[in-house]
Motif scaffolding. Structure first.
Motif, PDB file in Angstrom:
ATOM      1  N   PRO A   8       0.975  -1.190  -0.029  1.00  0.00           N
ATOM      2  CA  PRO A   8       0.032   0.065   0.167  1.00  0.00           C
ATOM      3  C   PRO A   8       0.862   1.158   0.006  1.00  0.00           C
ATOM      4  CG  PRO A   8      -0.995  -1.721   1.620  1.00  0.00           C
ATOM      5  CD  PRO A   8       0.266  -2.140   1.286  1.00  0.00           C
ATOM      6  N   ARG A   9       0.233   2.343  -0.537  1.00  0.00           N
ATOM      7  CA  ARG A   9       1.187   3.511  -0.523  1.00  0.00           C
ATOM      8  C   ARG A   9       1.120   4.285   0.636  1.00  0.00           C
ATOM      9  NH1 ARG A   9      -1.326   6.129  -5.529  1.00  0.00           N
ATOM     10  NH2 ARG A   9       0.873   7.122  -5.259  1.00  0.00           N
ATOM     11  N   LEU A  10       0.149   4.041   1.583  1.00  0.00           N
ATOM     12  CA  LEU A  10       0.098   4.636   2.853  1.00  0.00           C
ATOM     13  C   LEU A  10       1.167   3.951   3.807  1.00  0.00           C
ATOM     14  CD1 LEU A  10      -3.899   5.067   3.355  1.00  0.00           C
ATOM     15  CD2 LEU A  10      -2.185   6.744   2.219  1.00  0.00           C
ATOM     16  N   TYR A  11       1.741   4.814   4.605  1.00  0.00           N
ATOM     17  CA  TYR A  11       2.796   4.205   5.772  1.00  0.00           C
ATOM     18  C   TYR A  11       2.904   5.091   6.653  1.00  0.00           C
ATOM     19  CZ  TYR A  11       6.445   7.714   4.281  1.00  0.00           C
ATOM     20  OH  TYR A  11       6.998   8.840   4.081  1.00  0.00           O
ATOM     21  N   LEU A  12       3.150   4.466   7.988  1.00  0.00           N
ATOM     22  CA  LEU A  12       3.285   5.092   9.296  1.00  0.00           C
ATOM     23  C   LEU A  12       4.809   5.012   9.389  1.00  0.00           C
ATOM     24  CD1 LEU A  12       2.157   6.306  11.831  1.00  0.00           C
ATOM     25  CD2 LEU A  12       1.999   4.005  12.848  1.00  0.00           C
ATOM     26  N   SER A  13       5.271   6.082   9.897  1.00  0.00           N
ATOM     27  CA  SER A  13       6.892   6.145  10.445  1.00  0.00           C
ATOM     28  C   SER A  13       6.879   5.415  11.788  1.00  0.00           C
ATOM     29  CB  SER A  13       7.547   7.348  10.143  1.00  0.00           C
ATOM     30  OG  SER A  13       7.348   8.072  11.310  1.00  0.00           O
ATOM     31  N   ALA A  14       8.062   4.708  12.039  1.00  0.00           N
ATOM     32  CA  ALA A  14       8.358   4.394  13.179  1.00  0.00           C
ATOM     33  C   ALA A  14       8.578   5.570  14.388  1.00  0.00           C
ATOM     34  CB  ALA A  14       9.608   3.439  13.386  1.00  0.00           C
ATOM     35  N   ASP A  15       9.054   6.440  13.794  1.00  0.00           N
ATOM     36  CA  ASP A  15       9.114   7.695  14.737  1.00  0.00           C
ATOM     37  C   ASP A  15       8.016   8.423  15.140  1.00  0.00           C
ATOM     38  OD1 ASP A  15      12.058   7.766  14.487  1.00  0.00           O
ATOM     39  OD2 ASP A  15      12.121   9.076  12.870  1.00  0.00           O
TER      40      ASP A  15
END
Length: 474
Positions: free
Chosen positions: A12-19
């Motif tokens: 998917p093009r959506l992502y959540l950063s670990a930060d």
């Protein structure tokens, strides 16, 4: 024995950063994971698997209608009990005469499905898709990603499977999901879980009886970004080989799909020999040694391009949405919906038997000549041009789309002139727009059809096509 003729992959093009995760919780994050892929509100393992399957078929230059066997592997099917492979076949255009198999129960299943498909007669397609979730504060929740990969197998494929090895040893509690729950858990005893992973992965690789030092890349199930490297010594592999087949740092934990996303990445980077190891909590592992006799075509998108805040990620996943309103909406019964599946899944228009004009949907009297002679099935290409468009703002969606709007916000709709088979004629169809970088698309903008969830009614998820601006397609 079949060999791999083409590989497709979709993240998917959506992502959540670990930060962002660490900022929200003030601690933690998944070891070795920099970002986690987040499926949109209308994406699930069936839509992601369809995307990956289409890409694999295009890479292998094989028509979906020629597939004689379809295998679908996932630990997170859209429904707890339903034959999802049949829907996948319909979305891809695979013949209803093809044999189908569905694999589930643990993140080892992708490797198991591939091993079981090697001796199938005729072109075969293996699709592996997963979207594990965990409680937000848990290690599983911190790593949760999503993605899908697919492999086309033919008798003259270029990537052969040289050996298959399996190993199991009871390690209860390492990765499991309670009946009826959607969140994956573990007992959280680090050394115990590490031993379960490394010993079963090492046992399966030993069973291959191959020189691991000769492979270019090793692609393993990756619950986080450290465990695959912990298994390097047990396997007899180097950290460089693990790195060449590991994408978990950019996708998060993609469950059963992880080794196959790693395979796609390694092949794109020029690897000619790859070790795949599927591991499942419990614990068992299946290993396959692959060697290329020629370049294997790959059509893969492995990186997202739209970052979400932590709150947005929870909303897209449906963790913090409200209740669905009662009543209203465009009620369509399941039997009525079923009658239009060829149009919704594969954009099958009709050509008037009297005047040859196109109609969508192909029903009733011809709009051009008024004939009732009927229509011949005519699949559209899936490409077209926007004729009109508008946006459905917050609170303006019909009730059946309220859940989607709560999770993903306002969305655009358009009337699209889809290209006919010869490209010289078109037929107008309304469709919802996804991933438009400018919101409402402009008149004259080119679009492509993509598989998505439409809505759920009577407890049944309805699938169909939406459209994405060609400029936004990855």
């Amino acid at each position: 024995m079949n060999a791999i003729a083409g590989v497709g992959a979709y993240v998917p093009r959506l992502y959540l950063s670990a930060d962002s995760y660490r900022e929200a919780w003030g601690k933690g994050g998944a070891a070795g994971v920099e970002r986690m892929a987040v499926p949109d509100a209308d994406e699930d393992t069936l839509t992601m698997g369809t995307e990956a399957g289409r890409r694999a078929l295009a890479a292998a230059d094989v028509d979906a209608g020629d597939i004689t066997h379809l295998a679908f592997a996932t630990t997170t099917p859209p429904a707890g009990e339903e034959e999802a492979t049949v829907r996948l076949a319909s979305l891809l255009g695979v013949s209803s005469a093809a044999t189908t198999r569905q694999y589930g129960g643990g993140t080892q299943v992708g490797a198991v499905a591939l091993a079981a498909t090697l001796d199938v007669s005729g072109p075969a397609l293996v699709v592996v898709a997963d979207s594990p979730q965990g409680a937000p504060e848990s290690d599983e929740g911190a790593a949760a990603g999503a993605g899908a990969a697919a492999l086309v197998l033919t008798e003259d494929g270029s990537l052969t499977v040289d050996a298959v090895g399996e190993f199991s040893d009871p390690y209860p509690g390492t990765r499991f999901r309670q009946r009826g729950q959607r969140e994956t858990e573990s007992i959280g005893i680090t050394q115990y879980e590490r031993d379960a992973y490394t010993s079963t992965v090492g046992g399966a690789v030993d069973a291959l009886d191959v020189d691991v030092s000769d492979v270019d890349a090793a692609a393993l199930t990756s619950p986080d970004g450290k465990l695959p490297y912990r298994a390097a010594r047990t396997m007899g592999a180097s950290t460089a080989q693990i790195a060449a087949g590991t994408v978990v740092s950019q996708t998060g934990d993609t469950g059963a799909a992880g080794p196959f996303l790693g395979l796609a990445s390694a092949l794109e980077d020029g690897a000619e020999s790859v070790l795949i190891v599927g591991w499942g909590g419990g614990a068992g592992a299946t290993a396959l040694s692959l060697t290329a006799t020629a370049e294997t075509p790959v059509d893969a998108v492995l990186d997202g391009d739209t970052e979400l805040s932590y709150a947005e990620a929870l909303r897209r996943r449906g963790t913090i949405t409200g209740e669905e309103p009662e009543g209203g909406g465009a009620y369509v019964s399941v039997p009525t919906w079923r009658q239009t599946i060829p149009q919704r899944h594969r954009l099958v228009a009709g050509r008037c038997r009297e005047c040859d004009s196109l109609a969508f949907p192909p029903e009733g009297a011809c709009a051009e000549c008024g004939s009732l002679a009927g229509y011949d099935d005519t699949p559209l290409s899936g490409e077209g041009t926007v004729e009109a468009a508008t946006a459905i703002g917050q609170g303006g969606a019909p009730p059946e789309f309220v859940e989607q709007q709560q999770r993903s916000g306002s969305f655009a709709v358009a009337v699209v002139a889809f290209d006919g088979p010869d490209g010289e004629e078109s037929v107008s169809v309304p469709a919802q727009v996804v991933d438009s970088p400018v919101g409402t698309p402009a008149i004259g903008e080119r679009i492509q059809a993509v598989p998505r969830r439409i809505y759920k009614q009577e407890g049944v998820i309805r699938y169909g096509f939406k459209v994405i601006p060609t400029a936004a397609q990855r």
